[in-house]
Design an enzyme around this catalytic site. Structure first.
Site, PDB file in Angstrom:
ATOM      1  N   LEU A 184     -12.937 -15.176  21.589  1.00 29.51           N
ATOM      2  CA  LEU A 184     -11.795 -15.159  20.667  1.00 29.51           C
ATOM      3  C   LEU A 184     -12.038 -15.962  19.396  1.00 29.51           C
ATOM      4  O   LEU A 184     -11.193 -15.983  18.505  1.00 29.51           O
ATOM      5  CB  LEU A 184     -10.528 -15.660  21.372  1.00 29.51           C
ATOM      6  N   ASN A 185     -13.188 -16.640  19.322  1.00 29.39           N
ATOM      7  CA  ASN A 185     -13.496 -17.361  18.093  1.00 29.39           C
ATOM      8  C   ASN A 185     -13.855 -16.324  17.022  1.00 29.39           C
ATOM      9  O   ASN A 185     -14.654 -15.429  17.263  1.00 29.39           O
ATOM     10  CB  ASN A 185     -14.656 -18.340  18.303  1.00 29.39           C
ATOM     11  N   ALA A 186     -13.270 -16.467  15.854  1.00 36.01           N
ATOM     12  CA  ALA A 186     -13.422 -15.464  14.786  1.00 36.01           C
ATOM     13  C   ALA A 186     -14.621 -15.717  13.879  1.00 36.01           C
ATOM     14  O   ALA A 186     -14.789 -15.011  12.886  1.00 36.01           O
ATOM     15  CB  ALA A 186     -12.143 -15.410  13.950  1.00 36.01           C
ATOM     16  N   SER A 242     -12.245 -21.223  12.506  1.00 31.73           N
ATOM     17  CA  SER A 242     -12.408 -19.902  13.116  1.00 31.73           C
ATOM     18  C   SER A 242     -11.941 -19.898  14.572  1.00 31.73           C
ATOM     19  O   SER A 242     -11.884 -18.854  15.203  1.00 31.73           O
ATOM     20  CB  SER A 242     -13.874 -19.462  13.037  1.00 31.73           C
TER      21      SER A 242
END
Length: 169
Positions: free
Chosen positions: A44-46, A145
């Protein structure tokens, strides 16, 4: 790197070379990243979608080593402001007893460096304190992020896209 149940977490080595023009600094890898031994491994880290947009090429679908190769080919480096710290879990708020990374030493070894971008508030706060003023190197604060930083991806991308001018074409 650590036992992931608490205790001292050790960061990764910097991903840089003599052509690095933009250095992106996080705080300290989270549990998913430490377990995978990869920067920004939490699904889920962008980070990877954001930097893909900045670069104008899809890094998300590449293997990790290929991602790093593409970053370096475009003059982008990665590291963290914290070399090690006590932390239970992955949140920056849980970081205790941080040991600073040798940012000034790394920056001094990068002859083409034009800017340092901080991925999140803690990275910016600590990184600016460690680095101070470096002639000819701009300092840029970015929204984290991390999925814990609840700004919609489009809002993050708007700010991250300010890095485009620093990227090798």
């Amino acid at each position: 790197m650590t036992d992931h149940t608490g205790g001292r977490r050790l960061g990764f080595a910097p991903v840089v070379d003599a052509e690095t023009r933009l250095l992106i600094l996080g705080s300290l890898p989270g549990d998913a990243s430490l377990k995978a031994a990869q920067y920004y491994a939490h699904p889920l880290n962008a980070f990877w979608p954001l930097i893909s947009e900045v670069l104008g090429e899809d890094l998300v679908t590449l293997r990790y080593e290929q991602r790093l190769d593409r970053l370096k080919a475009r003059g982008v480096g990665l590291w963290d402001v914290i070399a090690s710290a006590e932390r239970s879990g992955s949140l920056d708020a849980a970081i205790r007893s941080p040991e600073a990374a040798d940012l000034r030493g790394l920056i001094g070894s990068l002859p083409r460096l034009r800017a340092v971008a901080f991925n999140g508030k803690l990275a910016a706060k600590l990184g600016r304190r460690i680095i101070g003023d470096v002639a000819g190197v701009g300092l840029i604060d970015l929204p984290s992020s991390s999925p814990a930083h609840a700004i919609p991806l489009a809002g993050k991308a708007n700010i991250w896209n300010s890095l485009t001018d620093l990227i090798e074409r």
